[in-house]
Motif scaffolding. Sequence first.
Motif, PDB file in Angstrom:
ATOM      1  N   ARG A  66      96.165  11.335 -20.604  1.00  0.00           N
ATOM      2  CA  ARG A  66      94.998  12.364 -21.117  1.00  0.00           C
ATOM      3  C   ARG A  66      95.375  13.648 -20.360  1.00  0.00           C
ATOM      4  NH1 ARG A  66      92.153   8.340 -18.032  1.00  0.00           N
ATOM      5  NH2 ARG A  66      91.560   8.905 -15.846  1.00  0.00           N
ATOM      6  N   SER A  67      95.913  13.577 -19.177  1.00  0.00           N
ATOM      7  CA  SER A  67      96.126  15.015 -18.396  1.00  0.00           C
ATOM      8  C   SER A  67      97.091  15.621 -19.230  1.00  0.00           C
ATOM      9  CB  SER A  67      96.379  14.684 -16.967  1.00  0.00           C
ATOM     10  OG  SER A  67      95.361  14.061 -16.376  1.00  0.00           O
ATOM     11  N   ASP A  69      98.112  15.140 -22.233  1.00  0.00           N
ATOM     12  CA  ASP A  69      97.919  15.815 -23.481  1.00  0.00           C
ATOM     13  C   ASP A  69      97.423  17.229 -23.548  1.00  0.00           C
ATOM     14  OD1 ASP A  69      98.480  13.217 -24.751  1.00  0.00           O
ATOM     15  OD2 ASP A  69      96.633  12.585 -24.718  1.00  0.00           O
ATOM     16  N   LYS A  70      96.917  17.633 -22.305  1.00  0.00           N
ATOM     17  CA  LYS A  70      96.430  19.113 -22.369  1.00  0.00           C
ATOM     18  C   LYS A  70      97.553  19.921 -22.290  1.00  0.00           C
ATOM     19  CE  LYS A  70      92.152  18.146 -19.739  1.00  0.00           C
ATOM     20  NZ  LYS A  70      91.282  18.646 -18.466  1.00  0.00           N
ATOM     21  N   LYS A  73      99.359  20.582 -25.834  1.00  0.00           N
ATOM     22  CA  LYS A  73      98.731  21.354 -26.844  1.00  0.00           C
ATOM     23  C   LYS A  73      99.382  22.839 -26.507  1.00  0.00           C
ATOM     24  CE  LYS A  73      94.650  18.570 -27.233  1.00  0.00           C
ATOM     25  NZ  LYS A  73      93.095  18.613 -27.022  1.00  0.00           N
ATOM     26  N   SER A 153      93.264  23.066 -15.394  1.00  0.00           N
ATOM     27  CA  SER A 153      93.694  23.576 -16.654  1.00  0.00           C
ATOM     28  C   SER A 153      95.016  23.099 -17.126  1.00  0.00           C
ATOM     29  CB  SER A 153      93.684  25.187 -16.423  1.00  0.00           C
ATOM     30  OG  SER A 153      94.749  25.335 -15.671  1.00  0.00           O
ATOM     31  N   PRO A 154      95.509  23.620 -18.377  1.00  0.00           N
ATOM     32  CA  PRO A 154      96.990  22.996 -18.643  1.00  0.00           C
ATOM     33  C   PRO A 154      97.862  23.554 -17.853  1.00  0.00           C
ATOM     34  CG  PRO A 154      95.722  23.401 -20.403  1.00  0.00           C
ATOM     35  CD  PRO A 154      94.672  23.914 -19.356  1.00  0.00           C
TER      36      PRO A 154
END
Length: 203
Positions: A66-67, A69-70, A73, A153-154
């Motif tokens: 889930r981390s 995935d950022k 993107k 943040s990403p």
Amino acid sequence: MAGVWRYCFLILIFGIPMHTYAAVVQGANCVKEEPCFDLNVLANMAERVSKDVTAADGEKILLKHRSFDKIGKRKNLHSCVLEKIINLFEDVLDRTKGNYVHNKEEINHHLELIHIMEQLKKCLYKTKDECKKLFKKSDITTTSSLIPEKNMSPNQLAVLQLQKLKSASKKLDDVHIQEMVMDELKSLHLYMKGKGFQKKTND
């Protein structure tokens, strides 16, 4: 553009195999190129190589999905981080290749997986300058333990992942680190999904 759509329409309606134009149909979309690499091959090969590896204890090297995935993107962040991930896994595969015997199999899956790592690198976006900046930032930035991973943040997550990879890279002679990497190899294909895992074609 109209010609491209007309070509896709012909394939959809008549199923005519036309190989002179490098396009394939995926669903209702006309795509210029086929996928750079079939990640199912990576998953199957990794499972064969790591099937006997016991799940490693302790903190994982790769971030939670889930981390990550950022990061996925953001194509530039993703490709830069994937470059370092692939390098680490390739290094461990190279160091451990003598530990695996494939006498009963026609293919040495371990060596084949090392070759696959090289192919994966060719699928990444070409972001040389952006990667240099990100790598430099990860060298000088101290990740704050006060910020929960889920709130990062990403960019912060990319830096954190790079630092974890760098820390592991410094301990590659440690059998525990090798086992951890080999264990995480089983799920490596899941980190490849995303906008960053495509070869850039507009050079």
